[in-house]
Design an enzyme around this catalytic site. Structure first.
Site, mmCIF file in Angstrom:
data_model
loop_
_atom_site.group_PDB
_atom_site.id
_atom_site.type_symbol
_atom_site.label_atom_id
_atom_site.label_comp_id
_atom_site.label_asym_id
_atom_site.label_seq_id
_atom_site.Cartn_x
_atom_site.Cartn_y
_atom_site.Cartn_z
ATOM 1 N N CYS A 2 0.858 -1.180 0.000
ATOM 2 C CA CYS A 2 0.000 0.000 0.000
ATOM 3 C C CYS A 2 0.902 1.240 0.000
ATOM 4 O O CYS A 2 2.120 1.134 0.048
ATOM 5 C CB CYS A 2 -0.911 0.012 1.216
ATOM 6 S SG CYS A 2 -2.099 -1.344 1.287
ATOM 7 N N LEU A 49 -3.873 -1.544 -1.493
ATOM 8 C CA LEU A 49 -3.847 -2.786 -2.245
ATOM 9 C C LEU A 49 -4.512 -3.818 -1.345
ATOM 10 O O LEU A 49 -3.963 -4.225 -0.322
ATOM 11 C CB LEU A 49 -2.411 -3.214 -2.562
ATOM 12 C CG LEU A 49 -2.277 -4.503 -3.370
ATOM 13 C CD1 LEU A 49 -2.750 -4.286 -4.803
ATOM 14 C CD2 LEU A 49 -0.839 -5.015 -3.367
#
Length: 390
Positions: A2, A49
């Protein structure tokens, strides 16, 4: 992975639009979702993500029960499920299945000591609105990145340097003093980067940023250091081998924590082959493996990887990299890494990651095994020299 970014200001509310630009600069780290939190002193941005709990309950920045603390997190806590029952027994209420929420509740319960509980890779920031304090931490080995900048009145952080450069107060300036070190080692060993004023939160460290008056109080502390060698336990060779296998199996099993498809990078070497073999016995579906090689046969490991894939029965995918594409990719890789490319493997890793992204979201790799199992030739040289001296 992320992407995280944020600002703490002692001189007025931070500009939420700036944080959106910062997180937007690293949208490639989290294409599934984006989020923003801001109040009169702080702003946090996140690019997600989705790996665990794919629902909207995993949206970040994430708040605790009374929204007094907010977290932006990048990474995975592999033992989060085993920590959850104790935190729930202490009175914390969950609204998701994410490891993000476990970090937040563990910090509420234990403060900075919560870091001793986590097994995983992480970089995160938790804003305590009541205390006007930001707590930031990075995992023990620095697997996940965390960069920061401050002029004493404003503090900014992000997963990548390019995101920090979106802040109007931060001007890119080359740190000439670090050039010799970078050329000699291939990296900066301390907290400095190749950009003047932009620093790394070092592995195994945490920091707090407190908005007190018109100045920020910044404190950094180390919470972990590699353990010093102790007395070697007397065991037979069979016992050492069994213990090593047990630890390797446990490590692989923990990293299979995912609600999305997984795969493995396969080089044909012992390290990635061992991981792929263990995965085969731990996942219900056929393991997807991915390999990269060079068109020049003398430099390619594809034949070895292919043989390993055939022996294990993996769903194998491979890609070849030629000299033209190798050099054409360098500008893009320099942009991604925010520094000169020192290791040629960065290019091949990017190519095989691009291939894997068409099939899976998470891959296991053999990175780090050469350090543990003396895979580099320098270890043999050191051992010969040590024996000669002794």
């Amino acid at each position: 992975m992320c992407g995280i970014a944020g600002i703490v200001s002692a001189v007025g509310p931070p500009d939420a639009a700036v944080v959106l630009r910062m997180s937007g600069a690293i949208r490639h780290r989290g294409p599934d979702d984006s989020g923003l939190f801001h109040d009169r002193c702080a702003a946090l941005g996140h690019r997600r993500l989705s790996i665990v709990d794919l629902s909207s309950a995993g949206h970040q920045p994430m708040a605790n029960e009374d929204e007094s603390r907010w977290i932006a997190f990048n990474g995975e806590i592999f033992n989060h499920a085993s920590l959850r029952p104790g935190l729930e027994a202490a009175g914390h209420r969950y609204h998701s299945r994410t490891d993000t929420e476990t970090i937040l509740h563990a910090f509420e319960q234990h403060g900075p000591e919560c870091l001793q509980l986590f097994r995983g890779m992480f970089a995160f920031a938790i804003w305590d609105a009541g205390r006007r304090q930001l707590f930031c931490a990075r995992d023990r080995l620095g697997i996940k990145p965390f960069y920061w900048w401050s002029d004493g009145r404003v503090f900014a952080f992000a997963s990548e340097i390019k995101a920090l450069l979106e802040h109007p107060l931060i001007t890119p300036s080359f740190d000439r003093e670090g050039l010799a070190e970078y050329l000699a080692l291939g990296y900066r060993a301390g907290e400095e980067t190749m950009f003047s004023g932009i620093r790394k939160l070092m592995p195994g460290h945490w920091m707090t940023i407190s908005a007190a008056g018109d100045r920020l109080a910044i404190e950094t502390r180390q919470y972990w250091d590699p353990p010093a060698p102790g007395v070697v336990e007397e065991r037979s060779e069979e016992e050492w081998i069994a213990d090593c296998r047990r630890r390797l199996e446990e490590t692989v099993r923990m990293r299979l924590m995912s609600d999305v498809p997984l795969g493995v990078f396969l080089s044909g070497g012992v390290d990635s082959g061992a991981i792929a073999a263990l995965m085969k016995g731990m996942v219900p579906d056929r393991v997807k493996s991915f390999s990269v090689g060079y068109r020049e046969a003398a430099y390619s490991e594809l034949p070895n990887a292919r043989r390993t894939a055939e022996a294990l029965g993996t769903d194998h995918h491979e890609v070849q990299l030629g000299p033209d594409e190798f050099f054409d990719l360098l500008p893009r890789l320099i942009w991604h890494e925010d520094e000169p490319i020192c290791w040629p493997s960065s290019v091949s890793l990017f190519v095989v990651s691009r291939l894997a992204s068409q099939e899976v979201k998470v891959v296991l790799t053999g990175e780090g095994s050469d350090e543990i199992f003396a895979g580099y030739s320098r270890y043999g040289l050191f051992l010969r020299q040590w024996r000669a001296i002794a």
